[in-house]
Design an enzyme around this catalytic site. Structure first.
Site, PDB file in Angstrom:
ATOM      1  N   GLU A 123       0.822  -1.218   0.000  1.00  0.00           N
ATOM      2  CA  GLU A 123       0.000   0.000   0.000  1.00  0.00           C
ATOM      3  C   GLU A 123       0.855   1.267   0.000  1.00  0.00           C
ATOM      4  O   GLU A 123       1.256   1.747   1.055  1.00  0.00           O
ATOM      5  CB  GLU A 123      -0.940   0.002   1.215  1.00  0.00           C
ATOM      6  CG  GLU A 123      -1.820   1.243   1.255  1.00  0.00           C
ATOM      7  CD  GLU A 123      -2.809   1.272   2.427  1.00  0.00           C
ATOM      8  OE1 GLU A 123      -2.784   0.345   3.253  1.00  0.00           O
ATOM      9  OE2 GLU A 123      -3.589   2.214   2.501  1.00  0.00           O
ATOM     10  N   LYS A 172      -2.548  -2.045  -3.064  1.00  0.00           N
ATOM     11  CA  LYS A 172      -3.608  -1.187  -2.517  1.00  0.00           C
ATOM     12  C   LYS A 172      -3.229   0.267  -2.773  1.00  0.00           C
ATOM     13  O   LYS A 172      -2.548   0.899  -1.969  1.00  0.00           O
ATOM     14  CB  LYS A 172      -3.765  -1.463  -1.019  1.00  0.00           C
ATOM     15  CG  LYS A 172      -4.774  -0.591  -0.311  1.00  0.00           C
ATOM     16  CD  LYS A 172      -5.188  -1.200   1.019  1.00  0.00           C
ATOM     17  CE  LYS A 172      -6.038  -0.263   1.836  1.00  0.00           C
ATOM     18  NZ  LYS A 172      -6.664  -0.910   2.983  1.00  0.00           N
ATOM     19  N   ARG A 218     -12.674   3.587   5.989  1.00  0.00           N
ATOM     20  CA  ARG A 218     -13.738   4.562   6.269  1.00  0.00           C
ATOM     21  C   ARG A 218     -14.951   4.383   5.371  1.00  0.00           C
ATOM     22  O   ARG A 218     -16.087   4.459   5.832  1.00  0.00           O
ATOM     23  CB  ARG A 218     -13.186   5.980   6.142  1.00  0.00           C
ATOM     24  CG  ARG A 218     -12.374   6.389   7.335  1.00  0.00           C
ATOM     25  CD  ARG A 218     -11.468   7.547   7.035  1.00  0.00           C
ATOM     26  NE  ARG A 218     -10.314   7.161   6.222  1.00  0.00           N
ATOM     27  CZ  ARG A 218      -9.366   8.009   5.814  1.00  0.00           C
ATOM     28  NH1 ARG A 218      -9.452   9.277   6.121  1.00  0.00           N
ATOM     29  NH2 ARG A 218      -8.335   7.578   5.109  1.00  0.00           N
TER      30      ARG A 218
HETATM   31  P1  13P Z   1      -9.407   4.010   4.116  1.00  0.00           P
HETATM   32  O1  13P Z   1     -10.238   3.248   3.117  1.00  0.00           O
HETATM   33  O2  13P Z   1     -10.189   4.646   5.211  1.00  0.00           O
HETATM   34  O3  13P Z   1      -8.415   4.913   3.442  1.00  0.00           O
HETATM   35  O4  13P Z   1      -8.554   2.923   4.899  1.00  0.00           O
HETATM   36  C1  13P Z   1      -7.936   1.946   4.193  1.00  0.00           C
HETATM   37  C2  13P Z   1      -6.682   1.605   4.848  1.00  0.00           C
HETATM   38  O5  13P Z   1      -6.496   0.496   5.253  1.00  0.00           O
HETATM   39  C3  13P Z   1      -5.649   2.636   4.959  1.00  0.00           C
HETATM   40  O6  13P Z   1      -4.434   2.032   5.283  1.00  0.00           O
END
Ligand code: 13P
Length: 340
Positions: A177, A219, A293
């Site tokens: 990510e 991600k 979120r």
């Molecule tokens: P959000 O979808 O709230 O951005 O969170 C995803 C996530 O795991 C961030 O590391």
């Protein structure tokens, strides 16, 4: 490295109509979220809210995996069943956040480096024994005046690749990510350039370090204008730019892209994914979600204001909407229809 097991689990995580629930907020972040809806943040408050979310009836039809935090993977459901055991029993793969957070990057004011490589091998081995089959590590890239720096890009890409290699050695599918934040007044073009840069560097580091790409997931953020930019591009353009950026920078052997929501509204996150899955560009990877979120905001609000069932219904609804978006079948009308 058991490449077959890694590939199989990566494919399961992006199986048709399903995506990932990110419920790995650190204790501090979860505290802020609970306080935000007027609840006292403590260990039992975190456990009971999450246990209720995970026991949402039928949620496995839209949720393939849940990312947990270290505290949560050691907790139990209300009936005493360990959370990871419960998830596995309903067909949801437990995952675990293994980074220890983004810290100040030396010599680079305003920039961050994600830490957590120390003892990572041992921690991954323990999490595997506890039932986890995938992991997450989040790098944070900020756009601003003169940043990101080369140093921020290269150190974070290097750390992401080291993390991914260790996870795979220990049997965990790494979710890679590299998040380019929405904060700032930059335009979508700048987001495109920075996202391209971090993706290129990350996959180059992965190649150098022997990461098995068919046993990993990406991600990324979507290509979006900064939150305080005066020009917000339309949904269609977000979807097209995001796909183009990924096509240019992501290897085709990767099984899936699971987007983060990053502060987008619930509906924007769903709509953007939906459009990407309707564009006829034939991407080589599955396009799915790993939302925090955008899957939980309404459920947390109903947890504070209504009953446990209300919270589950709110979650089930968002999960269903995103599941439809995996097929390009979401619509504004679907938002109004019966919940799961
Ligand atoms: P959000 O979808 O709230 O951005 O969170 C995803 C996530 O795991 C961030 O590391």
């Amino acid at each position: 490295m058991d490449t077959r097991e890694l590939e199989m689990n990566a494919m399961k995580l992006v199986s048709p109509g399903r995506g990932i629930l990110a419920a790995d907020e650190s204790t501090g972040t979860m505290g802020k979220r609970l306080l935000g809806v007027g609840l006292e943040p403590n260990e039992e408050a975190r456990r009971s809210y999450r246990a209720n979310l995970f026991s949402t009836p039928n949620c496995e039809s839209a949720i393939s995996g849940v990312i947990l935090y270290d505290e949560t993977i050691r907790q139990n459901m209300d009936d005493g069943t360990p959370i990871s055991e419960f998830l596995t029993s309903v067909g949801i793969i437990p995952g675990i956040k293994v980074d220890t957070g983004a810290k100040e990057l030396a010599n680079c004011p305003g920039e961050k480096i994600t830490e957590g490589l120390d003892e990572l091998r041992e921690r991954c081995s323990e999490y595997y024994q506890m039932g986890a089959r995938f992991a997450k590590w989040r790098a944070v890239i900020t756009i601003g005046d003169g940043i990101p720096s080369k140093s921020c890009i290269s150190t974070n890409a290097h750390a992401l690749a080291r993390y991914a290699a260790i996870c795979q050695e220990q049997g965990l599918v790494p979710i890679i990510e590299p998040e380019v934040l929405m904060d700032g007044s930059h335009d979508a073009q700048r987001c495109y350039e920075v996202t391209s840069e971090i993706l290129k560097e990350t996959f180059s580091a992965c190649k150098e370090q022997g990461v098995h790409i068919p046993g990993a997931l990406l991600k990324p953020n979507m290509i979006i204008s900064g939150k305080s930019c005066s020009v917000q591009i339309p949904r269609q353009e977000v979807a097209e730019l995001t796909l183009r950026c990924l096509m240019e920078n992501v290897p085709s052997e990767l099984p899936g892209v699971v987007f983060l929501s990053g502060g987008q509204s619930d509906e924007d996150a769903t709509a953007h994914l939906n459009i990407m899955n309707t564009i006829d560009s034939n991407p080589p990877w599955e396009l799915s979600y790993s939302y925090g979120r955008a899957l939980q905001a309404s459920a947390l609000k109903s947890w504070a204001e209504g009953t446990p069932e209300d919270s589950q219904q709110s979650f089930a609804h968002r999960a269903k909407m995103n599941s439809l978006a995996r097929y390009g079948k979401w619509s504004e009308d679907a938002e109004l229809e019966q919940k799961l």
